[in-house]
Design a protein around this motif. Sequence first.
Motif, PDB file in Angstrom:
ATOM      1  N   SER A  67     -48.600  56.145   5.771  1.00 23.52           N
ATOM      2  CA  SER A  67     -49.932  55.538   5.600  1.00 23.52           C
ATOM      3  C   SER A  67     -51.127  56.305   6.378  1.00 23.52           C
ATOM      4  O   SER A  67     -52.192  56.147   6.095  1.00 23.52           O
ATOM      5  CB  SER A  67     -50.079  54.172   6.340  1.00 23.52           C
ATOM      6  OG  SER A  67     -49.756  54.065   7.714  1.00 23.52           O
ATOM      7  N   TYR A  68     -50.692  57.216   7.147  1.00 29.54           N
ATOM      8  CA  TYR A  68     -51.724  58.025   7.918  1.00 29.54           C
ATOM      9  C   TYR A  68     -52.341  59.111   7.001  1.00 29.54           C
ATOM     10  O   TYR A  68     -53.413  59.480   7.308  1.00 29.54           O
ATOM     11  CB  TYR A  68     -50.781  58.712   9.094  1.00 29.54           C
ATOM     12  CG  TYR A  68     -51.582  59.748   9.893  1.00 29.54           C
ATOM     13  CD1 TYR A  68     -52.767  59.409  10.830  1.00 29.54           C
ATOM     14  CD2 TYR A  68     -51.739  61.093   9.871  1.00 29.54           C
ATOM     15  CE1 TYR A  68     -53.705  60.279  11.521  1.00 29.54           C
ATOM     16  CE2 TYR A  68     -52.464  61.995  10.615  1.00 29.54           C
ATOM     17  CZ  TYR A  68     -53.259  61.521  11.431  1.00 29.54           C
ATOM     18  OH  TYR A  68     -54.030  62.293  12.050  1.00 29.54           O
ATOM     19  N   PHE A  69     -51.677  59.433   6.113  1.00 27.11           N
ATOM     20  CA  PHE A  69     -52.367  60.535   5.149  1.00 27.11           C
ATOM     21  C   PHE A  69     -53.230  59.675   4.230  1.00 27.11           C
ATOM     22  O   PHE A  69     -52.627  58.844   3.421  1.00 27.11           O
ATOM     23  CB  PHE A  69     -51.307  61.331   4.503  1.00 27.11           C
ATOM     24  CG  PHE A  69     -50.484  62.229   5.276  1.00 27.11           C
ATOM     25  CD1 PHE A  69     -50.707  63.553   5.677  1.00 27.11           C
ATOM     26  CD2 PHE A  69     -49.554  61.672   6.124  1.00 27.11           C
ATOM     27  CE1 PHE A  69     -50.149  64.319   6.400  1.00 27.11           C
ATOM     28  CE2 PHE A  69     -48.761  62.610   7.019  1.00 27.11           C
ATOM     29  CZ  PHE A  69     -49.103  63.909   7.193  1.00 27.11           C
ATOM     30  N   PRO A  70     -54.416  60.498   3.916  1.00 27.74           N
ATOM     31  CA  PRO A  70     -55.185  60.043   2.641  1.00 27.74           C
ATOM     32  C   PRO A  70     -54.464  60.006   1.562  1.00 27.74           C
ATOM     33  O   PRO A  70     -53.299  60.971   1.230  1.00 27.74           O
ATOM     34  CB  PRO A  70     -56.496  60.831   2.728  1.00 27.74           C
ATOM     35  CG  PRO A  70     -56.406  61.488   4.116  1.00 27.74           C
ATOM     36  CD  PRO A  70     -54.865  61.441   4.526  1.00 27.74           C
ATOM     37  N   ASP A  71     -54.856  59.367   0.481  1.00 26.77           N
ATOM     38  CA  ASP A  71     -54.115  59.357  -0.890  1.00 26.77           C
ATOM     39  C   ASP A  71     -54.108  60.765  -1.531  1.00 26.77           C
ATOM     40  O   ASP A  71     -52.925  61.012  -1.979  1.00 26.77           O
ATOM     41  CB  ASP A  71     -54.777  58.592  -2.261  1.00 26.77           C
ATOM     42  CG  ASP A  71     -54.148  58.325  -3.401  1.00 26.77           C
ATOM     43  OD1 ASP A  71     -53.205  57.859  -3.228  1.00 26.77           O
ATOM     44  OD2 ASP A  71     -54.589  58.957  -4.159  1.00 26.77           O
ATOM     45  N   LEU A  72     -54.912  61.542  -1.347  1.00 26.84           N
ATOM     46  CA  LEU A  72     -55.025  62.849  -1.667  1.00 26.84           C
ATOM     47  C   LEU A  72     -53.646  63.736  -1.470  1.00 26.84           C
ATOM     48  O   LEU A  72     -53.038  64.535  -1.997  1.00 26.84           O
ATOM     49  CB  LEU A  72     -56.164  63.819  -1.591  1.00 26.84           C
ATOM     50  CG  LEU A  72     -56.496  65.120  -2.146  1.00 26.84           C
ATOM     51  CD1 LEU A  72     -56.242  65.125  -3.784  1.00 26.84           C
ATOM     52  CD2 LEU A  72     -57.616  65.667  -2.034  1.00 26.84           C
ATOM     53  N   THR A  73     -53.584  63.590  -0.062  1.00 29.87           N
ATOM     54  CA  THR A  73     -52.634  64.612   0.557  1.00 29.87           C
ATOM     55  C   THR A  73     -51.187  63.725   1.052  1.00 29.87           C
ATOM     56  O   THR A  73     -50.273  64.080   1.600  1.00 29.87           O
ATOM     57  CB  THR A  73     -53.028  65.061   1.994  1.00 29.87           C
ATOM     58  OG1 THR A  73     -53.751  64.001   2.708  1.00 29.87           O
ATOM     59  CG2 THR A  73     -54.176  66.063   1.587  1.00 29.87           C
ATOM     60  N   LYS A  74     -51.035  62.557   0.485  1.00 32.61           N
ATOM     61  CA  LYS A  74     -49.814  61.815   0.645  1.00 32.61           C
ATOM     62  C   LYS A  74     -48.593  62.609  -0.032  1.00 32.61           C
ATOM     63  O   LYS A  74     -47.554  62.500   0.582  1.00 32.61           O
ATOM     64  CB  LYS A  74     -50.024  60.492  -0.165  1.00 32.61           C
ATOM     65  CG  LYS A  74     -50.512  59.308   0.701  1.00 32.61           C
ATOM     66  CD  LYS A  74     -50.454  57.852   0.230  1.00 32.61           C
ATOM     67  CE  LYS A  74     -50.599  56.762   0.933  1.00 32.61           C
ATOM     68  NZ  LYS A  74     -51.344  57.234   2.211  1.00 32.61           N
ATOM     69  N   PRO A  75     -48.684  63.261  -1.264  1.00 31.23           N
ATOM     70  CA  PRO A  75     -47.561  64.017  -1.717  1.00 31.23           C
ATOM     71  C   PRO A  75     -46.942  65.108  -0.611  1.00 31.23           C
ATOM     72  O   PRO A  75     -46.114  65.631  -0.766  1.00 31.23           O
ATOM     73  CB  PRO A  75     -48.288  64.831  -2.876  1.00 31.23           C
ATOM     74  CG  PRO A  75     -49.346  64.077  -3.316  1.00 31.23           C
ATOM     75  CD  PRO A  75     -50.115  63.356  -2.048  1.00 31.23           C
ATOM     76  N   LEU A  76     -47.840  65.252   0.486  1.00 27.92           N
ATOM     77  CA  LEU A  76     -47.303  66.086   1.580  1.00 27.92           C
ATOM     78  C   LEU A  76     -46.750  65.674   2.713  1.00 27.92           C
ATOM     79  O   LEU A  76     -46.030  66.392   3.490  1.00 27.92           O
ATOM     80  CB  LEU A  76     -48.457  67.155   1.964  1.00 27.92           C
ATOM     81  CG  LEU A  76     -49.137  68.110   1.131  1.00 27.92           C
ATOM     82  CD1 LEU A  76     -50.671  68.485   1.819  1.00 27.92           C
ATOM     83  CD2 LEU A  76     -48.542  69.040   0.552  1.00 27.92           C
ATOM     84  N   PHE A  77     -46.381  64.352   2.611  1.00 27.98           N
ATOM     85  CA  PHE A  77     -45.713  63.523   3.781  1.00 27.98           C
ATOM     86  C   PHE A  77     -44.398  64.006   4.050  1.00 27.98           C
ATOM     87  O   PHE A  77     -44.137  64.296   5.310  1.00 27.98           O
ATOM     88  CB  PHE A  77     -45.682  62.229   3.517  1.00 27.98           C
ATOM     89  CG  PHE A  77     -44.965  61.264   4.626  1.00 27.98           C
ATOM     90  CD1 PHE A  77     -45.749  61.347   5.792  1.00 27.98           C
ATOM     91  CD2 PHE A  77     -43.859  60.792   4.228  1.00 27.98           C
ATOM     92  CE1 PHE A  77     -45.137  60.399   6.744  1.00 27.98           C
ATOM     93  CE2 PHE A  77     -43.116  60.187   5.176  1.00 27.98           C
ATOM     94  CZ  PHE A  77     -43.891  59.619   6.538  1.00 27.98           C
TER      95      PHE A  77
END
Length: 499
Positions: A67-77
Amino acid sequence: MKIDRRHFFKFSGNSLIALSMARALRATDCQAAELGMKRAILVYMPTGAIDFAPAGPSQSFSAVDESYFPDLTKPLFSLKDDLLILSGMTHYSPPGGAAPNNHFEGYAPGLALPSSGTYGGPSHVFAGGGGYSHLDAQAALSGRNLESLDHYLARNNPGIKSVHLGYNSSHPTSINSNISYRLEDGVSKAYDIVDDPLKNYMDLFGLFSNGQGASVQGLNLQDVGSIYAGKKRLLDFIYKDIAQFKDKIGNDAFTVLQESIDSIDSIGKQLQDKINEQGSPGGAIGSIQECVSNPLGSGLDQMKAKAAQNPKWYHAEENLPLVADVNNKIMVNAMACGAQVGVLQFGCGHSAFGFRFNDIEVPPGEHHSSSHGKGTAYRASQKGIIQQVASIATSLKSLQLANGSSVLDETLILLSSCMGDSDAHDGRNVPTLMIGGAGGAINKGQYIALGQNEPGSYNRLLTTVAHALGHKEVDSFGINVNKQSISGVSGVIPGVLKE
C-alpha cells in the motif's frame, strides 16, 4: 588468390584460436571490459507520469507493504529490495528563464508558458542535452558534443556489446523521437533505434540459429551453431581444407602447422575431460545453453509470419503486445549472453498511437492526446511500461551467475522520461527509478525525495549512473542548448551510491 606463408600462418592461427574459443568469448567477453561484469539497461518512458513516487520524505523500503506504493509503481513491489525511486529530478534550466529549453519556444519564440520552465525534451533523458532536435536536427546538433550514456559507455569500453530496442519509437506519425546520440569526429549524430524486433533478433542471435543454405566462410549457419554450442569443433571442418595447402607451403611448414593444430586439439580434449569430471554449472550464466536456446519460443514464428504479410507489422497496434513481449526476451537474453548496454525505447514524446500490452488493458486512444488530459489510456500505458520493466528485472533476477549472485545484482536498470507533468510540458519532478545493484554500487531498497528546485539535478543523475557503472572520471554529464557544458551541476546525487 596469392598469399605468402607468413600471412597464411598469421591469419590461420588467429582463426583457429578465435573461432575455437567462440563460446568462451561470447559468454565472458564482458569480464575483460573496463566495466567488469556490470550491465546497464536504459528505459525511456514518454510524456512523464502521475502518482509515480511514494508520498512523504525519503524512506527505506524494508518495512513498507504494498500500500506504500502508488498504483503506477505497485508492479515493482516484489522487487522493492532491488528498487530505488527518486523524486525531484529536474531537467536543467539555464539562468534567465525558461525560453532556451522550452518546447513551445521552438515553435513560436516568446510564447513559452511560465509553468514549463525546465522541459528538456527527449534528448535530455540519457544525454542531458535539452532541446528539441526534430525541428531542425542538423542545425540543433551542429557543433555540439551531445552524447548519450549508452554511447558514452560503448565508446569508453571498446568491444562491449550493446542492444537498442524500440517499441513504436519510429512510427510515421511520431516526431521528436531521438533519445540516443553518438559522437562522430566530435560532432553529435542522432542514433535511430530500430522498432523491428525480428530484425533486432536476427542481428543479435541469427548467426547462431539454424539456417538453410546461408554460409559463413564455407560453413552453413547450422554448422556455425554446432561449433558455438560445442557439438562440433572447428577443426572437424577445416582439416581437409588445410591439407590442400600442403603442396603450396612445403612439407616443413605443413608439419609445423599440423603440430600446432594437434596441440590445440589436445588442449581441447583435456579441457573437455575436466568439464566432464567437474560437471557444468547447471544453467548458471557462463553455460552456453543460455545463449543458444531460442528465447522467443513461438514468438519467432509469429514475427516471421507477420513480416511476410506486412514489412511494417511492428507498427500495427494489434501487434504491439507481441513486440513488447519479444523485446523483453531479447533484452534479457542479450544480457545473459554478454551484452553490457541496453536501451529500450517506448514510443516518443509525440506518440500519435495507442500503446498495447498483454498484461494490462489500455483503452483505445491516441497516446499524446490522452497524456495531456491525463486520461485512462495514458495512465494504463504508463503502468504497462512499468510492468514491462518489472518483467525484465524479474527475469534477470532469476538468472544465476556462477558466483551465486544474479544478473540483476550486476545490472543497473534506469527508467526515466522527458518530462514530469504532461499537461504543462514541465521538466520538474521527472519520474525516475533504478532497479538492480550495479555490482554492489547502488544503495537500493529506498525512496529518495529531493528538492524539486535543485538546479540540474537530472544532469547529476546521469553522472551518478556513470559512477555506478565504473566511470568515476565523469564529473558532469550533459550540455545546454547553447552548446556549452552545464555549469554548477557537477558531482553525484547524495545517498544513491555506496561509499
